[in-house]
Each structure stands twice: as C-alpha cells, then as structure tokens.
Write a protein that holds these residues in place. Structure first.
Motif, PDB file in Angstrom:
ATOM      1  N   HIS A 103     -12.904  -0.193   4.279  1.00 28.50           N
ATOM      2  CA  HIS A 103     -12.111  -0.224   3.159  1.00 28.50           C
ATOM      3  C   HIS A 103     -13.114  -0.330   1.745  1.00 28.50           C
ATOM      4  N   HIS A 104     -12.611   0.550   0.749  1.00 32.99           N
ATOM      5  CA  HIS A 104     -13.168   0.537  -0.709  1.00 32.99           C
ATOM      6  C   HIS A 104     -12.045   0.173  -1.745  1.00 32.99           C
ATOM      7  N   PRO A 105     -11.660  -1.055  -1.760  1.00 31.09           N
ATOM      8  CA  PRO A 105     -10.836  -1.723  -2.767  1.00 31.09           C
ATOM      9  C   PRO A 105     -11.576  -1.155  -4.246  1.00 31.09           C
ATOM     10  N   SER A 106     -10.643  -0.806  -5.062  1.00 31.42           N
ATOM     11  CA  SER A 106     -11.237  -0.705  -6.608  1.00 31.42           C
ATOM     12  C   SER A 106     -10.862  -1.845  -7.587  1.00 31.42           C
ATOM     13  N   THR A 107      -9.927  -2.690  -7.035  1.00 32.24           N
ATOM     14  CA  THR A 107      -9.342  -3.950  -7.657  1.00 32.24           C
ATOM     15  C   THR A 107      -9.435  -5.379  -7.206  1.00 32.24           C
ATOM     16  N   VAL A 108      -9.312  -6.197  -7.567  1.00 29.89           N
ATOM     17  CA  VAL A 108      -9.473  -7.416  -6.890  1.00 29.89           C
ATOM     18  C   VAL A 108      -8.102  -7.636  -6.181  1.00 29.89           C
ATOM     19  N   ALA A 109      -6.894  -7.100  -6.813  1.00 31.11           N
ATOM     20  CA  ALA A 109      -5.448  -7.469  -6.239  1.00 31.11           C
ATOM     21  C   ALA A 109      -5.482  -6.393  -4.891  1.00 31.11           C
ATOM     22  N   GLU A 110      -6.001  -5.388  -4.961  1.00 37.57           N
ATOM     23  CA  GLU A 110      -6.171  -4.572  -3.543  1.00 37.57           C
ATOM     24  C   GLU A 110      -7.171  -5.122  -2.670  1.00 37.57           C
ATOM     25  N   LEU A 111      -8.194  -5.926  -2.900  1.00 32.94           N
ATOM     26  CA  LEU A 111      -8.834  -6.548  -2.186  1.00 32.94           C
ATOM     27  C   LEU A 111      -8.057  -7.719  -1.539  1.00 32.94           C
ATOM     28  N   GLN A 112      -7.343  -8.439  -2.331  1.00 35.62           N
ATOM     29  CA  GLN A 112      -6.695  -9.465  -1.766  1.00 35.62           C
ATOM     30  C   GLN A 112      -5.534  -8.982  -0.844  1.00 35.62           C
ATOM     31  N   ALA A 113      -4.855  -7.850  -1.022  1.00 36.67           N
ATOM     32  CA  ALA A 113      -3.961  -7.450  -0.160  1.00 36.67           C
ATOM     33  C   ALA A 113      -4.459  -7.221   1.217  1.00 36.67           C
ATOM     34  N   ILE A 114      -5.716  -6.689   1.242  1.00 36.12           N
ATOM     35  CA  ILE A 114      -6.508  -6.004   2.363  1.00 36.12           C
ATOM     36  C   ILE A 114      -6.829  -7.141   3.260  1.00 36.12           C
ATOM     37  N   VAL A 115      -7.438  -8.302   2.573  1.00 37.36           N
ATOM     38  CA  VAL A 115      -7.844  -9.388   3.260  1.00 37.36           C
ATOM     39  C   VAL A 115      -6.753 -10.328   3.796  1.00 37.36           C
ATOM     40  N   ALA A 116      -5.683 -10.394   3.054  1.00 33.39           N
ATOM     41  CA  ALA A 116      -4.450 -11.195   3.540  1.00 33.39           C
ATOM     42  C   ALA A 116      -3.668 -10.474   4.750  1.00 33.39           C
TER      43      ALA A 116
END
Length: 423
Positions: free
Chosen positions: A20-33
């Motif tokens: 994954h290459h998230p571009s925002t912290v919110a996107e990262l949070q969703a991926i991890v969760a």
C-alpha cells in the motif's frame, strides 16, 4: 492486488499480500484498521526480513513530508517517510543541525530510528537518541502521540521498537545550532597502532571511521571528521598515528569513484555535507549491488575482537567489499545495541552472493561471541534466536510493552516472533 517487491539490495522478496502507498494519515489509519496483519516499509534499506509481513505492507514514502521547526524549543517534527538527506539540508538552511548522521543520507528517519541505526563518534549516540516524541497508528487505526515528557523511562522502549508498536507517522527530534566539519582521509594505518592507541584514534575527532579490506594487516583508510571550533585532540601533527594523508579524494572502496563521496582534503563545510560519507545526490556505495552485515560490541573489547577475526582473513577478504569500524556512545534505548555501553560497530559491505556470505558470517559470529556481539537489527546475520535474546536485558520489558500496544500481534511478523518475542 498481489504485488511482490524487494528490499533495496534485492536479496529479500517481501511476502506481503499487498503493498500500500497511502498519501494521507487518514488513509493509513483505514488500511491498518482494516487488515489482520500489517508492517511499515521505510526506504527498504534492511537486508533481512525485519520489515516483512504476510499481510499488508505499508510504504511511508507518500505520506506528508512534514518538517516543522519549533524555534522556541529547537525541536523539529518530521514525517516518517522523510529521508535524512532531505531533512539535513532543510535544517541547515534554517541554521539547525542534528547531532549525528549515518554514512548513507538516503535512509528514512523512521526506519533508521526503529532499528537503532547509529552514525559514528565516541560521544555521539545513535540517531534514535535525538527522538523526543513520535506519533503512530495503532492496531485499531487510532493515531496516538507518545513523548518522553509523558511516558518517562518507558519512552526508551518506544523509539527503537522495530515497528512492533504500530506504524510511525512522524517523529520529533532535538536539534542544535548548525556547525561546520572538515574531513580528511589517511591511508595505511598499521594495525599495531590500534593495540595501544584505539581510544586515541577513535576519539581524535567528532567522528572517525576505520576502513579495511582484510587483505593485509592494515587499516586501509581512516576518515577523520573534525567539528570546526573544537580543540585539537592530537594525532595529526605528522600523518595520523603512522598513517599518511591521502593525496586526493577517496572512496571507502578503492576501486570506486570518489566523486560520489562527501568533500575531503580538509575543506570545511556544513555538518549535513560532511558527516555522511556519501553525497545525497549520488548513488550510495555500490548502489544496491551488495549485502550488509554489522556486529556491535563493547568499545573496550574492540581491539581484542578485531584480533579474534584475524585468523579468518583469508575467508573474509574474498566476500568483502569493505569493512568499516566506528564507535557509538552509550544510550538508554531498550533495544539499542549500545544500551548502557559505549560500543564499537564492525560493519561489513559484502558481495551480493548470499550463499558465499552466510558461511563466513557464521564463522565471524563464533569468533565474536565471547565479546557479546549483537547484530544490527536490519542487517544479515545467522545468530540463533536464543543467543540474540539473551544479550538484550530489556527484551522482557519490551515484549510486555508491545503486548500492551498490540495485544493481537497485528504488527508482529515472523522475524519478531523468532528473535524478539521467542514465540
């Protein structure tokens, strides 16, 4: 989408289901969760499976490249994916500095600190010792802030954490006023000089690195980095403890072009352009055509350990590009090889042939075992898990900390379960 990728050197193929290459912290949070297993990937400059996962591998490269300097405290908040070359130049332009840099400025801030990567200098702690705060995404996808002020001594277990607590999104580092450095290289230091003068040699400047190819009983090059304005520490009145000044710029690997290395010959320049060995805009070392191993041991045992390796000279030299010996100051970080002891690091840049290299590493580890040597967390090694674990007195404390942050083991991969948790 399944996608296979490799580390920087290409010797490790990640087994992740998806990169994954998230571009925002919110996107990262969703991926991890939303995933059962996850690990963060920095600049990929590890040579083992410490960053691997059977679940979601999350690259930090596209997260916001935060760089915010608090002029009142001198602290800088920096995005986890930012690399040291970028940060160092940015700080230099604002009259600030970091206390230390690695030999390669291309590595990421978060990945370097997570693995206790170190830089060089008798009085210089590893890169993670500059960290006063961090933000990370936990297993539930929450963004939490951690700081030395709030967490006290436990914070020393949170910085060099091998990614076991969560995905770091930013770090807060202490800075100091900018300073200039001169760099000189000396050649053919007699190995005997280390017997009586090792402390004087490594303490002769702000940062000192010794390079040998193990072809002859000699230190081929000594890189001496003086902080401008520091009082002279001796050793360079005529040569350097029996070594002669280099006639021109040098690369640590003599066959390689010196143009990729930072400026030498005593020309003063910013810390950001002298503390690393390699220029930010140039290919580092052999540009991935290599393997790396590194063993860290008490500085007081460095010469004895070096002598213990001498009988292996004919085995080491054929698989070696260059061996760098440097020193690091003691620290309080639980998973740091320099935990409460001044340390010497024996760093080996090796040929890109795993089958030829691993048997030599086993022999070296046997020779270094009496000195309590531990491998760098991100390099190649063959040390048995139980032998590694017994050399870290705070591993039980760290395991308890990791269970508190990640009770379900979302960030625990096979490497951590084998070498850290003992599962």
């Amino acid at each position: 989408m399944n996608r296979r990728t490799t580390n920087w050197a290409g010797n490790i193929g990640f087994t992740a289901e998806r990169l994954h290459h998230p571009s925002t912290v919110a996107e990262l949070q969703a991926i991890v969760a939303g995933t059962e297993r996850a690990r963060a990937l920095g600049s990929g400059h590890s040579f083992n499976a410490v960053a691997d996962t059977a679940g979601a591998l999350v690259s930090l490269a596209h997260l916001p490249r935060t760089r915010e300097l608090d002029t009142a405290t001198g602290r800088v908040q920096v995005g986890a994916g930012v690399r040291y070359a970028e940060l160092a130049q940015w700080l230099q332009e604002r009259g600030r500095s970091l206390h230390n840099l690695g030999s390669l400025p291309h590595i990421s801030v978060a990945g370097s600190c997570a693995t206790a990567t170190h830089g060089s200098g008798d009085a210089n702690g590893n890169l993670a010792t500059a960290v006063d705060g961090l933000e990370l995404v936990t297993a539930e996808g929450d963004l939490v802030a951690l700081s030395r002020e709030e967490h006290g001594a436990d914070f020393d277990g949170m910085v060099a954490s091998l990614g076991a607590l969560g995905v770091v999104t930013s770090m807060t580092l202490r800075t100091a006023p900018e300073f200039d450095v001169t760099q000189r290289v000396y050649e053919d230091l007699p190995l005997e000089a280390l017997d009586d003068h090792f402390d004087a040699i490594t303490g002769a400047a702000y940062s000192v690195s010794l390079f040998t190819r193990w072809r002859d009983p000699v230190i081929d090059q000594v890189w001496v980095k003086h902080r401008v304005g520091d009082a002279p520490r001796g050793g360079e009145e005529s040569g350097f403890f029996g070594a002669r000044p280099a006639a021109g710029p040098r690369h640590p690997v003599p066959e390689m072009a010196a143009e990729n290395c930072t400026e030498q010959m005593g020309v003063a320049g910013p810390w950001s352009e002298r503390l690393p060995h390699f220029r930010p805009g140039s290919p580092p070392s052999s540009a991935g055509e290599e393997l790396q191993a590194e063993y860290l041991l008490p500085r007081a045992q460095a010469v004895a350990a070096l002598r213990a390796l001498e009988p292996l000279r004919e085995r080491i030299a054929p698989v070696l590009q260059i061996n760098e010996i440097r020193t690091i100051a003691a620290d309080e970080l639980w998973l740091s090889p320099s935990y409460r002891q001044d340390t010497a690091a024996f760093h080996f840049t090796l040929v890109p042939d795993t089958a030829a290299v691993l048997p030599v590493l086993r022999l070296m580890e046997e020779r270094l075992a009496p000195f309590g040597a531990v491998p760098h967390w991100g390099k190649l090694f063959t040390l048995p898990p139980e032998a590694l674990r017994e050399r870290y007195s705070r591993l039980p404390d760290f395991a308890a900390l990791a269970r508190r942050f990640d009770p379900g083991g979302k960030f625990a991969n096979a490497f951590l379960r084998e070498y850290v948790f003992g599962d």
